[in-house]
Design a protein around this motif. Sequence first.
Motif, short mmCIF file in Angstrom:
data_model
loop_
_atom_site.label_atom_id
_atom_site.label_comp_id
_atom_site.label_asym_id
_atom_site.label_seq_id
_atom_site.Cartn_x
_atom_site.Cartn_y
_atom_site.Cartn_z
N ALA B 2 -18.87 62.73 4.33
CA ALA B 2 -18.17 61.79 3.52
C ALA B 2 -19.04 61.28 2.34
CB ALA B 2 -18.08 60.75 4.45
N LEU B 47 -9.71 63.01 3.89
CA LEU B 47 -10.81 62.15 3.69
C LEU B 47 -11.22 61.57 5.27
CD1 LEU B 47 -9.35 59.62 1.21
CD2 LEU B 47 -11.38 61.40 0.74
N SER B 48 -12.65 61.28 5.35
CA SER B 48 -13.02 60.80 6.65
C SER B 48 -12.69 59.26 6.86
CB SER B 48 -14.49 60.73 6.92
OG SER B 48 -15.19 62.10 6.73
N PRO B 49 -12.39 58.80 8.12
CA PRO B 49 -12.13 57.12 8.26
C PRO B 49 -13.11 56.52 7.48
CG PRO B 49 -12.59 58.31 10.16
CD PRO B 49 -12.68 59.21 9.25
N THR B 50 -12.60 55.33 6.71
CA THR B 50 -13.41 54.62 6.09
C THR B 50 -14.17 53.68 7.13
OG1 THR B 50 -11.97 54.38 4.20
CG2 THR B 50 -13.70 52.60 4.42
#
Lengths: 334, 215
Positions: B2, B47-50
């Motif tokens: 990320a 995207l990866s989780p925030t």
Amino acid sequence: MEKKRVADDHEVEPAVPVRVDRFGFVKQEQNSAEGLCRSRSASEYEREERRIRKWRKMIGVGGSDWKHYIRRKPHVVKRRIRKGIPDCLRGLVWQLISGSRDLLLMNPGVYEQLVIYETSASELDIIRDISRTFPSHVFFRQRHGPGQRSLYNVLKAYSVFDRDVGYVQGMGFIAGLLLLYMSEEDAFWLLVALLKGAVHAPMEGLYLAGLPLVQQYLYQFDHLVKEHLPKLGEHFSQEMINPSMYASQWFITVFSYSFPFHLAIRIWDVFLYEVKLPFEKLIHALRNFPEDALNPDVLLPLAYSTKVSRGLDVLKQEYEKQNGKQAEANRKQG
Amino acid sequence: MASTGLSSSNSSSSSYDLSFKILLIGDSGVGKSSLLVTFISNSVEDLSPTIGVDFKIKLLTVGGKKLKLTIWDTAGQERFRTLTSSYYRGAQGIVLVYDVTRRETFTDLSDIWAKEVELYSTNQDCVKMLVGNKVDKESERVVSKEEGMTLAEELGSLFLECSARTRENVEQCFEELALKIMEVPSLLEEGSAVGKRNILKQKQVHHTSGGGCCS
């Protein structure tokens, strides 16, 4: 939209072999750290072999000599761990250090029970994040592949096992990191050892309501930056930058989320044995960030030359004094 | 892996007329980070989780003014609200995002997120923008455009439906929000005060900083 991509990959994959680094992450042209991908020379190879032999002797067959060795020569163990656990033994050694092996042996059948028979309130949340966890790693990128299934099982089992914590985003990266080095069941018990405790519980409170351990780490880190890097600390306060803006993701995932993988696993080696986060490294990383700072053999020794351990304890006590009541209230509220 | 928390884009130049702070909120997985990345970088990524919070900076020209938008992207999961609540402070614009294919993300906006705004936002006049994301999945849609408009009216917010995947309406979302902020005198003043203060500060420190958040 994630679904579509993974499905496409799955169809294309057999035809086009992907280029991966030595940890199994798909190589991105611009992002690969070239220094790490070079082939090893004969002498380096020789040295690595010697190191592995030493480690094998130290842990014994299946880890039988480990406890004995650690009692007799804790400093040798500490020194060797700081130099990095050989990658082929890493999974086993992590389990030995954390005591998760003992948990596994004491609880036969428990993991299977959790995976097969129990249901979790977090199942949908977990599913939503599965394909978003290390999507660039060969083990995890295939939709419904063995990697994604294992990741789901471990996270679901944990969310049932520890209902106070349940599932918190960020755990997926920790479980994912563990699954690259050990089986599903071993990874589950190591997660339990970290969060609930076997020998010690280095991460207890990391994911509880109010994120008490994350808050404590941020407090300690903030003060260390101000003390060790006064100029940067001043600049940050002027710009109203506080550590939660950039460091919360480091602590919530114990560096498994946004740090380069080869650096993250070296931090884990030390973290598991010394039971504290290597704040020295972070301070150092902020102090100067030369290109080779991403090489753990350059960064770690430099980092250990920054002494913060005593300051850390003082800051922890200070934090607890200031926030004791508030943290307690938060916990009850959550 | 990320992105790091320190990433920003287009932040090298410090010449802007107004500076605004924008906050993105909404349930996990509705596409807050995707909207932001699509807006910032012209690319559509997975995207990866925030985790916790992240932010990006965008310079753009709206209504003849050069704007610097600092956009805070927050984690949607409940456990992280202890970290994200402090980011409402001083925000001039708040984007409330839901996923048109998941009804609970829509109902949570009025049940949870609007209350968070009321509780933590310090700006009485703060401009809100309701965004229904993922309209590219038309066949899976469960929240109609009319429902979105009704909620926007209730919340006193602007409203747009968009798709981070196809980029439909993404730029409009941030531009309309910025335009609206500039129409509110108190917010306009805040924006320019920050700008002036930053310029002054840069003079004081002899241009040691290039104005970027991580320089």
